[in-house]
Write a protein that holds these residues in place. Structure first.
Motif, mmCIF file in Angstrom:
data_model
loop_
_atom_site.group_PDB
_atom_site.id
_atom_site.type_symbol
_atom_site.label_atom_id
_atom_site.label_comp_id
_atom_site.label_asym_id
_atom_site.label_seq_id
_atom_site.Cartn_x
_atom_site.Cartn_y
_atom_site.Cartn_z
ATOM 1 N N SER A 198 -11.498 -1.765 0.554
ATOM 2 C CA SER A 198 -11.723 -1.852 -1.019
ATOM 3 C C SER A 198 -11.257 -0.100 -1.154
ATOM 4 N N LEU A 199 -11.980 0.520 -0.659
ATOM 5 C CA LEU A 199 -11.548 2.034 -0.843
ATOM 6 C C LEU A 199 -10.138 2.554 -0.282
ATOM 7 N N VAL A 200 -9.604 2.048 0.634
ATOM 8 C CA VAL A 200 -8.252 2.451 1.118
ATOM 9 C C VAL A 200 -7.511 1.779 0.231
ATOM 10 N N MET A 201 -7.626 0.742 -0.397
ATOM 11 C CA MET A 201 -6.902 0.014 -1.484
ATOM 12 C C MET A 201 -6.653 1.091 -2.734
ATOM 13 N N ALA A 202 -7.702 1.538 -3.300
ATOM 14 C CA ALA A 202 -7.452 2.558 -4.379
ATOM 15 C C ALA A 202 -6.978 3.690 -3.980
ATOM 16 N N TYR A 211 -1.905 7.207 3.261
ATOM 17 C CA TYR A 211 -2.975 6.195 3.750
ATOM 18 C C TYR A 211 -2.010 4.856 4.235
ATOM 19 N N LYS A 212 -0.662 5.265 4.539
ATOM 20 C CA LYS A 212 0.134 4.159 5.192
ATOM 21 C C LYS A 212 -0.292 3.645 6.561
ATOM 22 N N MET A 253 -1.144 -4.624 1.422
ATOM 23 C CA MET A 253 0.253 -4.875 1.903
ATOM 24 C C MET A 253 1.186 -4.646 0.786
ATOM 25 N N HIS A 254 0.758 -4.884 -0.396
ATOM 26 C CA HIS A 254 1.802 -5.015 -1.480
ATOM 27 C C HIS A 254 2.379 -3.641 -1.707
ATOM 28 N N TYR A 255 1.476 -2.720 -1.522
ATOM 29 C CA TYR A 255 1.664 -1.249 -2.008
ATOM 30 C C TYR A 255 2.676 -0.710 -1.177
#
Length: 874
Positions: A198-202, A211-212, A253-255
């Protein structure tokens, strides 16, 4: 009788409130006296603070006792400390003057060995956490998150606390923490993995380059969960393994664009196929069905985003058609949303057009969220072949649509009409009919855009003027149509003056009849149109002057000023100045459509950034339109006008005829726009961060196919390579030399050359955990597509107590791809002569350090070995 009952009930409530207030005041007085007297032990302090909390929760103001609550935080007993933290989170806000008093106590609990105290401190930071507290304690929260001695439940809370702080103040999370945070995605505890993801997503949404590494971690963990079933039985939710983690990892993975590595693509493909296969079974349990659908729709959206798996795309296109017909509202909603995403990415809309009738019927769904999604999908799937039936259906539905979505519908109809208009009459008819039907839901951008297009297209002007006059003549005419009529007849009324029913006096009377019931701004437009009539139609000048004289005495200052000025212009001895002022308006300059700005601005700045926008493939390929969906953070933007002043982009500036020309052009004046320049993210895998001791192994491998690249007390990295023509294969061996296992083992390759020169493809990745004296390997393929000069580098990071990281240069250089050619002396000189001199023939003399000491060239055997290792014939 009913009024009497209500009166009695009100009296009772008032009496009860009065009694409650007396009781509260008495209790507050008692507590205040107890605190004033002092000599309270921990138990009694806790008791009275609890009473204050209860009174506060009931809604009564408590203006004392805050300091006693702050003091309780320093207590040694958990029960007392818990009440202290609870009181602080309720009584204090992030700007409270007492907040600085608790920072040291919170830091002490964060750094202590008691996990329960750690959690209480984290709760307080997350709930109160202002900028001052965040900047002071974020480093301690991070240390608690990455500490190898922290319990799983503490790490989980620390990750969520950092997430809460980041959402409020993004600068609190430091750039150098990225690699360490990503490594926690390999944590064996699913709760920690979920919180860190959750943190990495933000973080990844705002700093994708930094953050790739989370992309590969998510792909690996997803495969272990879905395909390998590598989870504890406790994490099966109605037979679905960890649905929450699956959803977050799929969305992460959408980002990012699709990975170029074969191995990573295979990991994702296997997981997606397994998810789609399991979704074929129809569970009877509602909870299992919900969990399975949540994962399935995220998987479908990822397949659409990747847009590389043709077989999977075929599967989901047919499956989405079934979802939008489901009896369950949630499934219909998600199906329409996924199909909208599909329309935004697909090369052809044929699979979606098969369901056009069902999609149109969704506009009449009982749930408004489904109706919104149906509208989005119709907007996205529209193209020249189906634009007219879709627009006609939307116009039919507009009359009965919810007020909440009417403005959005109007914008989308207007955009589609403009975008796909092939017949000029159809555009004018639909635009005027739309404004007549929508009424007050038509924003200024819509009618101003109609004026722009008619002004810029001569073939529209006569037909538009005739039609708008018919609308103005009607008994019922909306004020927005009167504005359009005032502008168009003032500009182009002379083009239809000879047509039956469109004489100058008829145009004047039609507009004058509607003038009384209009707002001040509309009357201003009509007055400007009348001064144009003075110039164009001298025969009705007396009637026009009568109007100007009447309005020159009005109480409205704007109308009075216009009327006086227009009256002066119309009564000058000559008409030269009048003709100059009332000259025909020039075409509007090409600008980004204000309709698109308005439409996308309604949904900009959401918490979760989408990787696509509502609209077809063309809209998603247009960088300008994508930029419109991004929130600027400004409440108002400004654009320089022709005279150098700034005017609001969503406003208007008056023209000579009183109509309004939009100024939105997608740009912002530098005076009003505060641009934030993102910091350059350091690429730790690049040659700029090479680790100490990298060079000996690298030089050794320049002339050898197999050797040790690097070794220290913890790890040994060996390399074996093979080259054939333009292709090269490198196998790296990683050996754990410690007595304990190392975790979160991660490798990151960096290619400093363009892909047109050197292409890298990872065929396998090392295991994330390497046990003592065990070995993991990674296979990487290289293709030399041209001459390249910079060797690639690799970043190796792992957890061995703390995070350990190495950046090494790989021995992949141009001579590795060269093959010696066996030639006779005659053939050699024949080819040499074909070079033909400079610049293709060149010579350079250089020295060499190596095995033979100073006179290395005198050692023929060593020289031959070096030359042959370079791929040259000898």
């Amino acid at each position: 009788m009913r009024g009497l009952v209500q009166f009695i009930a009100d009296l009772r409530n008032a009496r009860a409130r009065e009694l409650e207030e007396k009781r509260i005041n008495k209790e507050l007085a008692n507590i205040r006296q107890k605190f004033k007297d002092g000599n309270l032990n921990g138990y009694h302090k806790k008791k009275y603070v609890c009473k204050l909390l209860y009174i506060y929760i009931l809604g009564w103001n408590v203006d004392f006792g805050h300091l006693e609550a702050v003091n309780l935080i320093s207590a040694n007993k958990y029960s007392e400390k818990q009440i202290g933290y609870l009181a602080v989170t309720l009584f204090l806000h992030e700007q409270h003057e007492l907040l600085h008093l608790v920072v040291n106590s919170i830091r002490k609990d964060l750094l202590g060995q008691n996990e329960l105290f750690n959690c209480l401190a984290l709760h307080a930071i997350a709930n109160v956490g202002g900028r001052e507290m965040g900047e002071a304690l974020s480093g301690d929260v991070h240390m608690l998150l990455i500490s190898p001695t922290s319990k799983a439940f503490v790490k989980k809370k620390a990750a969520l606390t950092l997430l809460r702080l980041y959402r409020k103040y993004p600068g609190i999370v430091q750039q150098e923490w990225a690699e360490r945070i990503i490594s926690l995605m390999d944590d064996p505890d699913m709760g920690v993995c979920l919180s860190v993801t959750s943190l990495v997503m933000a973080l990844a949404q705002d700093q994708p380059d930094q953050y790739k590494g989370g992309y590969v971690k998510a792909a690996q963990r997803l495969k272990r969960i879905v395909v390998d079933n590598d989870i504890a039985p406790d994490y099966l939710y109605y037979k679905v393994p960890c649905p929450w983690i699956q959803v977050k990892q799929l969305r992460l993975m959408h980002y990012y664009p699709p990975s170029e590595d074969t191995h990573v693509r295979n990991l994702i493909r296997e997981s997606l196929q397994q998810i789609l296969q399991e979704a074929m079974m129809m569970p009877k349990n509602v909870q299992q069905n919900n969990a399975q659908n949540a994962v399935l729709f995220e998987a479908i959206n990822l397949v659409i985003h990747l847009d590389t798996e043709h077989n999977l795309m075929v599967q989901i296109s047919s499956r989405l058609g079934k979802f939008i017909q489901s009896r369950e509202t949630n499934v219909r909603y998600l199906g329409l949303d996924a199909m909208t995403h599909f329309a935004a990415r697909a090369e052809t809309l044929d699979p979606i057009k098969r369901h056009q009738k069902i999609i149109i019927s969704s506009l009449r769904d009982r749930d408004i969220s489904v109706r919104r999604k149906g509208l989005d999908l119709l907007y996205s799937m529209c193209d020249p072949t189906n634009s007219q039936p879709i627009v006609n259906e939307l116009l039919k539905y507009l009359q009965s649509a919810d007020f909440a979505i009417r403005e959005e519908m109007v914008l989308k109809i207007a955009i589609l009409t403009e975008k796909y208009a092939t017949d000029i009459q159809w555009y004018v008819d639909i635009s005027l009919r739309l404004i007549a039907l929508a009424g007050d839901h038509v924003s200024d951008e819509v009618w101003q855009r109609v004026i722009q297009i008619v002004t810029n297209n001569e073939e529209l002007q006569v037909y538009a003027a005739q039609n708008i006059l018919d609308y103005v003549k009607a008994e019922q005419c909306h004020e927005t149509l009167i504005k359009i009529g005032g502008y168009l007849l003032g500009e182009f009324g002379h083009l239809i003056a000879d047509t039956k029913g469109c004489s100058p006096i008829e145009q004047f009377l039609a507009l004058q009849a509607k003038m009384v019931g209009c707002s001040s701004s509309t009357r201003a437009i009509l007055l400007s149109s009348f001064v144009k009539f003075v110039n164009l139609f001298p025969e009705i000048k007396p009637q026009l002057l009568h109007v100007f004289r009447a309005y020159s005495h009005t109480l409205d200052s704007e109308l009075q000023q216009r009327s006086c000025e227009y009256l002066s212009l119309a009564t000058l001895p000559t008409d030269d100045l009048l003709r100059t002022v009332c000259d025909e308006m020039p075409p509007f300059p090409e600008r980004t459509s204000a309709l698109l700005s308005r439409l996308h601005g309604k949904h900009a700045g959401t918490s979760d950034k989408r990787t696509w926008i509502v609209g077809g493939k063309d809209a998603n390929a247009d960088s300008k339109e994508i930029l419109l969906t991004q929130s600027t953070g400004l409440k108002r933007s400004f654009t320089p006008t022709a005279n150098g002043t700034l005017s609001p982009t969503n406003g208007t500036h008056p023209t000579t005829n009183g109509a309004s020309a939009t100024t939105t052009n997608g740009t912002h004046g530098p005076e009003a726009l505060e641009q934030t320049v993102p910091l350059k993210v350091p690429n730790l895998a690049s040659a700029a961060h090479l680790s100490q001791g990298w060079e000996p192994g690298y030089r050794r491998l320049l002339f050898s196919a197999e050797a040790i690249l690097y070794e220290d007390a913890q790890i040994q990295i060996g390399v074996r390579s093979e080259y054939r023509g333009s292709m090269g294969c490198l196998i790296l061996y990683f050996t754990n030399r410690t007595s304990t296992a190392i975790g979160s083992f991660t490798t990151t390759l960096d290619n400093p050359n363009p892909t047109e020169q050197l292409r890298i493809d990872t065929k396998s990745l090392p295991d994330s955990t390497i046990h003592s004296d065990a070995q993991a390997q990674q296979t990487v393929m290289f293709e030399a597509k041209g001459v390249f000069s910079l060797p690639p580098t690799i970043r190796v990071s792992y957890l061995a107590g703390a995070l350990q990281a190495l950046t090494l240069q790989l021995p992949v250089v141009i001579h590795k791809f060269m093959d010696a050619a066996d030639l006779t002396a005659d053939d050699f000189f024949k080819r040499w002569r074909q070079i033909g001199g400079p610049p293709r023939e060149a010579q350079r003399v250089f020295g060499l350090q190596g095995g033979g000491g100073e006179g290395v060239w005198s050692d023929a055997a060593w020289t031959k070995r070096v030359v042959e290792a370079c791929g040259w014939g000898f």
